[in-house]
Design an enzyme around this catalytic site. Structure first.
Site, short mmCIF file in Angstrom:
data_model
loop_
_atom_site.label_atom_id
_atom_site.label_comp_id
_atom_site.label_asym_id
_atom_site.label_seq_id
_atom_site.Cartn_x
_atom_site.Cartn_y
_atom_site.Cartn_z
N SER A 1 -5.51 -4.70 4.93
CA SER A 1 -6.43 -4.33 4.13
C SER A 1 -6.09 -5.12 2.82
O SER A 1 -5.12 -5.15 2.41
CB SER A 1 -6.43 -2.79 3.93
OG SER A 1 -7.27 -2.30 2.87
N TYR B 1 -2.51 5.07 1.69
CA TYR B 1 -3.36 3.97 2.62
C TYR B 1 -2.67 2.56 2.75
O TYR B 1 -2.51 2.07 3.64
CB TYR B 1 -4.78 3.80 2.63
CG TYR B 1 -5.79 3.13 3.35
CD1 TYR B 1 -5.80 3.15 4.60
CD2 TYR B 1 -6.19 1.93 2.58
CE1 TYR B 1 -6.35 2.19 5.30
CE2 TYR B 1 -6.84 1.14 3.35
CZ TYR B 1 -7.10 1.31 4.52
OH TYR B 1 -7.86 0.16 5.20
#
Length: 343
Positions: A135, A160
């Site tokens: 990501s 995350y």
């Protein structure tokens, strides 16, 4: 790539009922791969959306589906033992930056334990190439832009992001120890039809059509490298046969940090054209023919001010050139949204 040569190739796509997983599965089905999809069908967002995607995939003879959770090691091992995959594309993950602040263990289970289960399965059942979702969030609070895979990513600002950086580290270790070719893909704000309801463009469309105000964080001054989903999956498709080989004479003082002496590679995969949030909202308003009522708010914990992808190595290696404008992409999303929700 010659589709005739794909008919005997088996590809596992984890998170196949998810947003990117659905679009990638659809593309690879069309390219005549044998696509095996797994998903745990969790209720992080509306399961009906996942079921809708899955129903379309199941219409194809060269797609099969298993409801499996990545953290179920026995089920994962059984699947690998029975199928002998040529390629694995790991897109299953607990998504969302803000949710990670209140539900950290969901990320540990899926993004860490689940990913190790995939790595172990690839170790025991060798594959030609493992590609996995990382990501843009790994860049954390980085100020230098565009974000390059040569930049340091040791300062995540959310759990995350930390799990995604961990995935890259785990992949590198397995690439070196067991010679598993791995490619990590740092996605930059993917959007489009069949998208996730927790994403800003989906929330905005929802709220505007129902006459509700929208929350605009950091007073609309954030920028995102919004990337249309078709451009993303085309890039993944082209990378499948491009397994990294490693450089025996690799020198981290001279060579690109995204490669290694191990068969390991990291790519940014984004639009390379950041758009300010205010502009993004105005395009949605235009496509809906309705103005938003905005509530301006401060930056949220775990958010970053700007994302902007340097995709020069992706351009070099697979001639990656995102071709979908924000106006065209959001137009397609709005058309899908109105059709799906019968508006």
């Amino acid at each position: 790539m010659d589709t005739n040569s794909n008919k005997n190739l088996k590809v596992l796509i984890t998170g196949a009922a998810g947003f990117i997983g659905y679009h990638l599965s659809t593309l690879l089905i069309g390219k005549e791969y044998q696509v095996i999809g797994i998903d745990n069908m969790n209720d992080y967002y509306d399961v009906a959306l996942k079921e809708g995607r899955l129903a379309l995939l199941k219409k194809h003879e060269n797609f099969s589906f298993y409801k499996i959770d990545l953290k179920d090691k026995e089920a994962i091992d059984d699947l690998f033992n029975s199928h002998k995959f040529d390629y694995v594309i790991n897109l299953a993950a607990q998504a969302g930056v803000r949710y990670s602040i209140t539900n950290p263990y969901a990320y540990v289970d899926s993004n860490l334990i689940g990913f190790v289960n995939i790595l172990e399965a690839c170790r025991n059942n060798p594959v030609k190439h493992l590609l996995y979702a990382s990501s843009s969030s790994v860049y954390g609070g980085n100020k230098e832009a565009p974000f390059s895979t040569n930049h340091n990513v040791d300062h995540p600002v959310s759990l995350y992001a930390a799990t995604k950086k961990s995935n890259e580290l785990l992949a590198h270790a397995y690439s070196e120890l067991y010679k598993i070719p791995t490619t990590g893909l740092r996605f930059f704000t993917v959007y489009g039809p069949w998208g996730r309801p927790d994403m800003a463009y989906f929330l905005f469309t929802d709220a505007i059509l129902s006459g509700q105000p929208i929350k605009v964080f950091n007073h609309g001054k954030m920028e995102r490298d919004f990337t249309y989903v078709d451009d993303i999956v085309e890039g993944i498709y082209k990378l499948i046969p491009l397994a990294p080989r490693g450089k025996p004479d690799y020198d981290e003082t001279k060579d690109d940090l995204s490669s290694s002496f191990a068969p390991y590679k990291i790519y940014n995969i984004g639009n390379n054209q950041p758009v300010q949030l205010e502009k993004f909202i105005s395009v949605i308003e235009d496509k809906l023919g309705k103005k938003a009522e905005k509530i301006y708010m401060k930056m949220q914990t775990g958010d970053v001010l700007r994302t902007y992808a340097d995709v020069s190595d992706l351009e070099r290696d697979i001639n990656f050139k995102p071709s979908t404008s924000i106006e065209s992409g959001l137009g397609k999303f709005v058309d899908w949204y109105k059709d799906f929700y019968k508006i």
